[in-house]
Design an enzyme around this catalytic site. Structure first.
Site, PDB file in Angstrom:
ATOM      1  N   HIS A   1      43.030  -1.460  -6.808  1.00  0.00           N
ATOM      2  CA  HIS A   1      42.891  -0.543  -5.670  1.00  0.00           C
ATOM      3  C   HIS A   1      43.946  -0.886  -4.628  1.00  0.00           C
ATOM      4  CE1 HIS A   1      41.104   1.711  -2.355  1.00  0.00           C
ATOM      5  NE2 HIS A   1      40.565   2.430  -3.324  1.00  0.00           N
TER       6      HIS A   1
ATOM      7  N   ASP B   1      35.471   3.924 -10.208  1.00  0.00           N
ATOM      8  CA  ASP B   1      35.574   4.775 -11.386  1.00  0.00           C
ATOM      9  C   ASP B   1      35.140   4.074 -12.662  1.00  0.00           C
ATOM     10  OD1 ASP B   1      36.392   7.160 -10.244  1.00  0.00           O
ATOM     11  OD2 ASP B   1      38.461   6.476 -10.085  1.00  0.00           O
TER      12      ASP B   1
HETATM   13  N1  ACO Z   1      45.695  -2.664 -14.781  1.00  0.00           N
HETATM   14  C1  ACO Z   1      46.644  -3.606 -14.935  1.00  0.00           C
HETATM   15  N2  ACO Z   1      47.401  -4.056 -13.932  1.00  0.00           N
HETATM   16  C2  ACO Z   1      47.179  -3.522 -12.709  1.00  0.00           C
HETATM   17  C3  ACO Z   1      46.192  -2.565 -12.467  1.00  0.00           C
HETATM   18  C4  ACO Z   1      45.443  -2.129 -13.563  1.00  0.00           C
HETATM   19  N3  ACO Z   1      44.514  -1.194 -13.423  1.00  0.00           N
HETATM   20  N4  ACO Z   1      46.200  -2.237 -11.160  1.00  0.00           N
HETATM   21  C5  ACO Z   1      47.144  -2.966 -10.582  1.00  0.00           C
HETATM   22  N5  ACO Z   1      47.744  -3.748 -11.515  1.00  0.00           N
HETATM   23  C6  ACO Z   1      48.827  -4.686 -11.293  1.00  0.00           C
HETATM   24  C7  ACO Z   1      50.104  -4.001 -10.950  1.00  0.00           C
HETATM   25  O1  ACO Z   1      50.814  -3.586 -12.111  1.00  0.00           O
HETATM   26  C8  ACO Z   1      50.812  -5.106 -10.201  1.00  0.00           C
HETATM   27  O2  ACO Z   1      51.238  -6.072 -11.132  1.00  0.00           O
HETATM   28  P1  ACO Z   1      52.584  -6.903 -10.946  1.00  0.00           P
HETATM   29  O3  ACO Z   1      52.449  -7.580  -9.627  1.00  0.00           O
HETATM   30  O4  ACO Z   1      52.609  -7.799 -12.130  1.00  0.00           O
HETATM   31  O5  ACO Z   1      53.673  -5.855 -10.953  1.00  0.00           O
HETATM   32  C9  ACO Z   1      49.683  -5.724  -9.398  1.00  0.00           C
HETATM   33  O6  ACO Z   1      48.517  -5.485 -10.163  1.00  0.00           O
HETATM   34  C10 ACO Z   1      49.511  -5.200  -8.003  1.00  0.00           C
HETATM   35  O7  ACO Z   1      49.257  -3.816  -8.030  1.00  0.00           O
HETATM   36  P2  ACO Z   1      49.023  -3.074  -6.658  1.00  0.00           P
HETATM   37  O8  ACO Z   1      50.276  -3.122  -5.826  1.00  0.00           O
HETATM   38  O9  ACO Z   1      47.807  -3.656  -6.038  1.00  0.00           O
HETATM   39  O10 ACO Z   1      48.721  -1.593  -7.113  1.00  0.00           O
HETATM   40  P3  ACO Z   1      48.905  -0.260  -6.247  1.00  0.00           P
HETATM   41  O11 ACO Z   1      48.272  -0.409  -4.915  1.00  0.00           O
HETATM   42  O12 ACO Z   1      50.325   0.171  -6.246  1.00  0.00           O
HETATM   43  O13 ACO Z   1      48.103   0.792  -7.138  1.00  0.00           O
HETATM   44  C11 ACO Z   1      46.223   1.696  -8.224  1.00  0.00           C
HETATM   45  C12 ACO Z   1      46.722   0.968  -6.977  1.00  0.00           C
HETATM   46  C13 ACO Z   1      47.009   3.012  -8.405  1.00  0.00           C
HETATM   47  C14 ACO Z   1      44.757   2.039  -8.026  1.00  0.00           C
HETATM   48  C15 ACO Z   1      46.414   0.773  -9.443  1.00  0.00           C
HETATM   49  O14 ACO Z   1      45.608  -0.367  -9.294  1.00  0.00           O
HETATM   50  C16 ACO Z   1      46.091   1.481 -10.763  1.00  0.00           C
HETATM   51  O15 ACO Z   1      46.956   2.151 -11.322  1.00  0.00           O
HETATM   52  N6  ACO Z   1      44.840   1.359 -11.264  1.00  0.00           N
HETATM   53  C17 ACO Z   1      44.424   2.051 -12.475  1.00  0.00           C
HETATM   54  C18 ACO Z   1      44.026   3.490 -12.155  1.00  0.00           C
HETATM   55  C19 ACO Z   1      42.719   3.567 -11.393  1.00  0.00           C
HETATM   56  O16 ACO Z   1      41.746   2.937 -11.749  1.00  0.00           O
HETATM   57  N7  ACO Z   1      42.714   4.403 -10.349  1.00  0.00           N
HETATM   58  C20 ACO Z   1      41.509   4.647  -9.553  1.00  0.00           C
HETATM   59  C21 ACO Z   1      41.709   4.158  -8.150  1.00  0.00           C
HETATM   60  S1  ACO Z   1      40.200   4.321  -7.191  1.00  0.00           S
HETATM   61  C22 ACO Z   1      40.036   5.987  -6.935  1.00  0.00           C
HETATM   62  O17 ACO Z   1      40.959   6.738  -6.942  1.00  0.00           O
HETATM   63  C23 ACO Z   1      38.667   6.470  -6.726  1.00  0.00           C
END
Ligand code: ACO
Length: 373
Positions: free
Chosen positions: A258, A309
């Protein structure tokens, strides 16, 4: 520009002021009411009223609100015919985007004062479950069912979709997910809806903007993707092995992570124990094993928490709902938050128009086609 402030994805940027909700590491509150209290005690209709009007309703105000929702639930035959014409292969969110856009052609209010905006919001909220249910039935070769006045927002959907009153447990669980999904500050879809509102476009257009933005798998589409992932595995061991490999290969695991919450999502924590009770009651221990295997592996290997989710996808599955309507059900709730943001932006507006940092080619002279190599 003299002062330049830029962060990819606008991370951490304050993009506006709102009285609608606060999202913090240690709390989530709708208009000052903590989500834990609302989840335990409130009906979705109370929450929708709170978001739209700013205060929890009194008993007569709630009765009136429910009545107005009921008055707007029936969808025009033109909307049913439009939904019928959409190819069967088209996904639920695309159908809803068209259906809500179509509903906007049957505007229920005059003018742009606050009461008219609220009435349109109630209309948009009321028709969403009717459109989802109509689509489900048409796909199944059945005709849509008329709404039954007096049912809750949650029960109404289940009644119109399946033709019978839901059990108390099903109504309670759907109501809970609607309460949890109702509002979440400046998330992508609410922000997109506010951008739309800031041009002084109409409320229905902003709701369609919200739907289009929520659809993506990085946002609301994640509840469907999370359930598809859980469905791939027969056992916890299989799920664990896949997740370990996925994390190594930098795969995105849907339903995790998130932008704001780094210590976990309040909504997911509230929903998970009830989802787990339902799984045990329905003898679905294997699904629960897979669920926890993925969750624990993502946390052990990446220290990333689940978001709402993840348990919501499995909750809807355990309720017997088809995966294609999980994100549409998110819309059946979030219209309340989008509309609250729309009204807040529209009634105290300055157009949202940020700047970009240009990183393209330097200025250059035009060359006529005949001289271009
Ligand atoms: N699976 C694997 N790795 C992840 C995930 C995930 N679901 N989420 C974040 N990461 C990783 C990123 O790739 C990043 O890794 P790195 O540092 O090695 O490059 C690290 O964790 C940090 O990520 P953030 O900067 O915290 O992510 P960001 O804020 O840009 O994105 C998001 C947030 C879009 C929700 C992301 O976590 C994601 O794509 N999750 C999966 C989709 C999802 O579940 N969306 C629902 C969100 S809640 C809602 O809308 C109700």
């Amino acid at each position: 520009m003299s002062e330049e402030l830029y962060r990819p994805g606008l991370e951490g940027i304050i993009a506006g002021e709102t009285e609608v909700s606060t999202v913090e590491q240690d709390s989530l509150a709708y208009r000052g009411y903590r989500i834990e209290g609302l989840a335990e005690h409130a009906s979705f209709e109370e929450v929708a009223y709170l978001l739209l009007e700013g205060e929890l309703p009194t008993a007569p105000q709630l009765a009136d609100f429910r009545k107005r929702l009921d008055q707007h639930r029936a969808i025009q035959p033109e909307i049913v015919e439009t939904v019928r014409m959409i190819p069967k292969s088209v996904g639920g969110m695309d159908v809803l985007r068209t259906g809500v856009s179509m509903a906007g052609h049957f505007d229920v209010a005059k003018g742009d004062e606050r009461p008219a905006l609220v009435e349109r919001a109630i209309h948009a909220l009321a028709v969403v479950p009717s459109i989802i249910a109509a689509r489900l039935r048409l796909l199944d070769g059945k005709e849509p069912i008329d709404p039954k006045p007096g049912l809750s927002h949650a029960a109404q959907f289940l009644y119109m979709a399946f033709g019978k009153a839901p059990s108390e447990l099903e109504e309670k669980l759907l109501n809970l997910t609607l309460v949890l999904y109702a509002e979440h500050e400046f998330n992508a879809s609410a922000f997109a809806a506010r951008v739309c509102a800031s041009t002084l476009s109409d409320l229905y257009s902003a709701m369609v903007t919200g739907i289009a933005t929520l659809k993506g798998p990085l946002h609301g589409g994640a509840n469907e993707e999370a359930m598809k992932l859980i469905s791939r595995f027969k056992s916890g061991d299989e799920a664990k092995a896949w997740t370990e490999e996925g994390i190594k290969n930098k795969a995105k695991i849907m339903g995790f992570g998130h932008r704001v919450y780094k210590n976990g999502d309040h909504r997911a924590r509230i929903l998970e124990p009830l989802m787990a009770d339902l799984a045990r009651e329905r003898n679905q221990q294997a699904k629960l094993d897979v669920y926890f295997a993925i969750k624990n592996t993502v946390f052990d290997r990446k220290q990333i928490h689940m978001n709402v989710d993840y348990p919501c996808g499995l909750t809807y599955y355990l309720m017997g709902l088809p995966i294609d309507i999980y994100t549409p059900l998110f819309v059946a709730s979030r219209v309340s938050g989008w509309a609250a943001h729309y009204i807040e932006q529209y009634t105290n507006n300055r157009i949202i128009r940020p700047r970009s940092r240009y990183v393209g080619p330097a200025l250059r002279d035009y060359i006529s086609v005949s001289e271009r190599g």
